[in-house]
Write a protein that holds these residues in place. Sequence first.
Motif, PDB file in Angstrom:
ATOM      1  N   ARG A  53      15.146  14.571 -37.308  1.00  0.00           N
ATOM      2  CA  ARG A  53      15.200  14.911 -38.732  1.00  0.00           C
ATOM      3  C   ARG A  53      14.262  14.059 -39.573  1.00  0.00           C
ATOM      4  NH1 ARG A  53      20.346  16.117 -36.866  1.00  0.00           N
ATOM      5  NH2 ARG A  53      21.180  18.101 -37.644  1.00  0.00           N
ATOM      6  N   THR A  54      13.624  13.069 -38.960  1.00  0.00           N
ATOM      7  CA  THR A  54      12.628  12.262 -39.670  1.00  0.00           C
ATOM      8  C   THR A  54      11.370  12.221 -38.826  1.00  0.00           C
ATOM      9  OG1 THR A  54      13.111  10.086 -38.683  1.00  0.00           O
ATOM     10  CG2 THR A  54      14.549  10.823 -40.497  1.00  0.00           C
ATOM     11  N   SER A  55      10.349  11.576 -39.348  1.00  0.00           N
ATOM     12  CA  SER A  55       9.084  11.464 -38.607  1.00  0.00           C
ATOM     13  C   SER A  55       9.103  10.295 -37.634  1.00  0.00           C
ATOM     14  CB  SER A  55       7.931  11.285 -39.605  1.00  0.00           C
ATOM     15  OG  SER A  55       8.129  10.118 -40.391  1.00  0.00           O
ATOM     16  N   HIS A  56      10.228   9.620 -37.531  1.00  0.00           N
ATOM     17  CA  HIS A  56      10.357   8.481 -36.615  1.00  0.00           C
ATOM     18  C   HIS A  56      11.097   8.937 -35.359  1.00  0.00           C
ATOM     19  CE1 HIS A  56       9.008   5.936 -39.893  1.00  0.00           C
ATOM     20  NE2 HIS A  56       9.914   6.515 -40.662  1.00  0.00           N
ATOM     21  N   MET A 107      15.078   4.768 -40.144  1.00  0.00           N
ATOM     22  CA  MET A 107      15.632   6.098 -40.288  1.00  0.00           C
ATOM     23  C   MET A 107      16.488   6.203 -41.558  1.00  0.00           C
ATOM     24  SD  MET A 107      18.449   8.194 -39.778  1.00  0.00           S
ATOM     25  CE  MET A 107      19.520   7.275 -38.693  1.00  0.00           C
ATOM     26  N   ALA A 110      14.492   6.605 -44.710  1.00  0.00           N
ATOM     27  CA  ALA A 110      13.960   7.960 -44.925  1.00  0.00           C
ATOM     28  C   ALA A 110      14.992   8.875 -45.579  1.00  0.00           C
ATOM     29  CB  ALA A 110      13.503   8.553 -43.594  1.00  0.00           C
ATOM     30  N   PRO A 112      17.483  10.961 -44.482  1.00  0.00           N
ATOM     31  CA  PRO A 112      17.561  12.368 -44.059  1.00  0.00           C
ATOM     32  C   PRO A 112      18.955  12.937 -44.336  1.00  0.00           C
ATOM     33  CG  PRO A 112      17.842  10.944 -42.176  1.00  0.00           C
ATOM     34  CD  PRO A 112      17.535  10.031 -43.338  1.00  0.00           C
TER      35      PRO A 112
END
Length: 317
Positions: A53-56, A107, A110, A112
């Motif tokens: 759900r994140t770019s990590h 995370m 971010a 999410p």
Amino acid sequence: DMLTHVLDSTYVSPAGFDFEGDPKDNPPITDANVADRAKVLVDICRERASWYRTSHVLVPFGQDFRFQDAALEFDNMDRLVSYINARERDFGMRIRYATLSEYFDTMRAAKPELPIRKPENGDFFPYASCWGTDLAETESCIAYWSGFYSSRPEFKQLVRSSGVYLRSIEQITARFANNPVARMDIAPLRRALAICAHHDAITGTEKKAVLENYEEMVHNALRAAAESVQHAVARSVAAAKVEIGGSASGQRRTRIRSASLPQSLLVYNAAAKDRCFLVRFCTDSPEINAASGSPSVSGNALPVLQVWPGGLHEPDC
């Protein structure tokens, strides 16, 4: 609420990057193949990124019993990290070493939108896994991990009672730490119980042969610790040799023979408070009584018989 993370591909290294595994399937990273291997790893990361759900993206490296050759692992990973990060624009990603805390902190930052799993929706148990060996041997790809709270009850009791015994003799060890004649070796018992705390040991998920090895390890360590500690205490407080008596699961109980009377018993209470409990020992006479004690000690003699095919045998105590 508790923040949790379900690993997408278990906790092992990506396929082909288990550098302590078979080098045919996990080729070492060299100048000649680093470009191809980096592309394979980038493709794996891109596939997994679609599940997040994140770019990590969290990509574990390792496996059971891995990093015994940490230099080999890090040398190969360093080459991949350096190559990919030097071409960050081309690959569209940047790789770095991170701890789990760093991943979760990043995370959270971010922010999410995360789903909430409610109790009425159930939990993750029983855990199911699919291994190639299961498919080959049983033609079934699903193996359920269940029963680890109740399986192998005797082994669970052995580990539990041995842990209590270890705690007791650690206290005794501290009591006689400055006494040069009271040398105690309890390291084997510490190691044995540490191994039994493994998630495939005390849980009971191991095979029978492995279980027997664990049990033998603990029993041997118990005997060694009992002999070491009780001899050390005897030399410290009485300067005399004493018969080794059992205080932990799997140990033989103290044997007192009428011909050796009078005889002293040293009983140790490991709790931080007064307790009233039974002390059991074997004897060859029902006439033995406690002569003194503070507070007073009372006792009962109970006959113990073992009857086997072929006749009466002496109790194993």
